[in-house]
Design a protein around this motif. Sequence first.
Motif, mmCIF file in Angstrom:
data_model
loop_
_atom_site.group_PDB
_atom_site.id
_atom_site.type_symbol
_atom_site.label_atom_id
_atom_site.label_comp_id
_atom_site.label_asym_id
_atom_site.label_seq_id
_atom_site.Cartn_x
_atom_site.Cartn_y
_atom_site.Cartn_z
ATOM 1 N N ALA A 1 -8.551 11.270 -0.779
ATOM 2 C CA ALA A 1 -7.622 9.977 -1.357
ATOM 3 C C ALA A 1 -6.870 9.608 -0.168
ATOM 4 O O ALA A 1 -6.356 8.451 0.038
ATOM 5 C CB ALA A 1 -7.051 10.352 -2.800
ATOM 6 N N ALA A 2 -5.971 10.627 0.456
ATOM 7 C CA ALA A 2 -4.950 10.122 1.579
ATOM 8 C C ALA A 2 -5.599 9.756 2.612
ATOM 9 O O ALA A 2 -5.023 8.918 3.259
ATOM 10 C CB ALA A 2 -4.326 11.545 1.890
ATOM 11 N N LYS B 1 -5.596 -2.501 -6.975
ATOM 12 C CA LYS B 1 -4.126 -2.731 -7.517
ATOM 13 C C LYS B 1 -3.504 -1.605 -8.219
ATOM 14 O O LYS B 1 -2.342 -1.359 -7.841
ATOM 15 C CB LYS B 1 -4.238 -3.910 -8.381
ATOM 16 C CG LYS B 1 -2.805 -4.522 -8.815
ATOM 17 C CD LYS B 1 -2.816 -5.754 -9.378
ATOM 18 C CE LYS B 1 -1.380 -6.055 -9.838
ATOM 19 N NZ LYS B 1 -1.286 -7.463 -10.665
ATOM 20 N N ASP B 2 -4.193 -0.974 -9.003
ATOM 21 C CA ASP B 2 -3.706 0.283 -9.901
ATOM 22 C C ASP B 2 -3.528 1.510 -9.162
ATOM 23 O O ASP B 2 -2.384 2.138 -8.675
ATOM 24 C CB ASP B 2 -4.110 0.449 -11.201
ATOM 25 C CG ASP B 2 -4.070 -0.979 -12.086
ATOM 26 O OD1 ASP B 2 -3.340 -1.552 -11.883
ATOM 27 O OD2 ASP B 2 -4.927 -1.025 -12.720
ATOM 28 N N GLY B 3 -4.571 2.054 -8.595
ATOM 29 C CA GLY B 3 -4.422 3.081 -7.506
ATOM 30 C C GLY B 3 -4.344 4.472 -8.341
ATOM 31 O O GLY B 3 -4.017 5.499 -7.839
ATOM 32 N N GLU C 1 0.930 -1.142 -0.153
ATOM 33 C CA GLU C 1 0.182 0.033 0.145
ATOM 34 C C GLU C 1 0.634 1.171 -0.089
ATOM 35 O O GLU C 1 1.853 1.464 0.901
ATOM 36 C CB GLU C 1 -0.955 -0.021 1.225
ATOM 37 C CG GLU C 1 -1.865 -1.159 1.110
ATOM 38 C CD GLU C 1 -2.903 -1.264 2.255
ATOM 39 O OE1 GLU C 1 -4.081 -1.171 2.101
ATOM 40 O OE2 GLU C 1 -2.468 -0.726 3.349
ATOM 41 N N VAL C 2 0.696 2.011 -0.958
ATOM 42 C CA VAL C 2 1.619 3.389 -1.040
ATOM 43 C C VAL C 2 0.781 4.337 -1.654
ATOM 44 O O VAL C 2 -0.112 4.127 -2.424
ATOM 45 C CB VAL C 2 2.784 2.866 -1.779
ATOM 46 C CG1 VAL C 2 2.464 2.605 -3.421
ATOM 47 C CG2 VAL C 2 3.656 3.960 -1.932
ATOM 48 N N CYS C 3 1.177 5.663 -1.286
ATOM 49 C CA CYS C 3 0.559 6.902 -1.997
ATOM 50 C C CYS C 3 1.607 7.629 -2.550
ATOM 51 O O CYS C 3 2.802 7.756 -2.008
ATOM 52 C CB CYS C 3 -0.055 7.703 -0.653
ATOM 53 S SG CYS C 3 -1.457 6.993 -0.067
ATOM 54 N N CYS D 1 -3.414 6.888 -4.145
ATOM 55 C CA CYS D 1 -2.825 6.035 -3.259
ATOM 56 C C CYS D 1 -3.483 4.627 -4.013
ATOM 57 O O CYS D 1 -4.471 4.254 -4.486
ATOM 58 C CB CYS D 1 -3.732 6.013 -2.053
ATOM 59 S SG CYS D 1 -3.105 7.574 -0.898
ATOM 60 N N ARG D 2 -2.251 3.575 -3.800
ATOM 61 C CA ARG D 2 -2.877 2.235 -3.981
ATOM 62 C C ARG D 2 -3.083 1.576 -2.645
ATOM 63 O O ARG D 2 -2.166 1.223 -2.109
ATOM 64 C CB ARG D 2 -1.544 1.562 -4.967
ATOM 65 C CG ARG D 2 -2.068 0.304 -5.504
ATOM 66 C CD ARG D 2 -1.254 -0.880 -5.505
ATOM 67 N NE ARG D 2 -1.111 -1.369 -3.977
ATOM 68 C CZ ARG D 2 -2.272 -2.080 -3.319
ATOM 69 N NH1 ARG D 2 -3.174 -2.502 -4.142
ATOM 70 N NH2 ARG D 2 -2.125 -2.714 -2.327
#
Length: 282
Positions: A240-241, A262-264, A37-39, A181-182
């Motif tokens: 979104a964050a 998955k794509d985000g 998980e990453v932004c 974010c994903r």
Amino acid sequence: MKKLGIAILVIAVLGAGAVIALQKATHKLDDLLPDPEVCTASVDGHSAELDPEQAENAALITGVAVKRGLPARAATIALATAMQESKLYNLTSGDRDSLGLFQQRPSQGWGTERQILDPVHATNAFYDALVRIDGYETMVITEAAQKVQRSGYPEAYAAHEPDARVLASALTGWSPHAFACRLDDPSAGAGKPRVLRKDVTGLFGALVGAVSQRGRQVTITVPSGRSQDVHGWAMTSYVAAQAQRLGVRALEYDGRRWTTGKDGGWVADDTAGPDRIVVTLS
């Protein structure tokens, strides 16, 4: 000698086969493991990555600047400072009595321990000190941050300027659909419309228009005006964050749509208007 050469050749072939087999196994393992998980904020070829907790705090720091009508430069300074002081985590301890996002000290008049550990209070306290500095808007990051923080390592803030600048541009809305974010899909029933409404209106105040709800969908009106798209993207990026915390499954705004999974990334959506943010909760 000939036998030795054949033996070396066999070992080489077997070694190459082992490497290929290992590579295939690694690719298969990568396919089985979940994506992290990453932004990510991406502006002008530079990207800054945060984990979801860091992203929540970065968006709050930036959102407070937007509500106060401060320039993106103020958010850049605040983000670079928090990145150095706490890595954008709301720390419950630090050097001596330092606490929170900015490692502020109760003994130095920043507030009580409870206040400093409230990210909104801590951020407003930082900006209160920053805006009292004449010409902070044109100062280099290290100088402005140091005048607020009085750090023993003032030059350290400069290392975070590139990422802070990109995050500030994306999260203040000056760079549209530049933050995404994903995230894994939020669990069913996690999103609460009243919590989302209170969160967004509490942070952005008068920048938020009417808020309505229909089922699991919440529509936030973005008041018209010269900065409608900037404020709209600031609020959209903030949501979104906070998606993991608020249980957000999808967002629509200004010709774009974002979903967890998955794509985000943001994709084109002609039905999304510039005057409203549509939030779908889990």
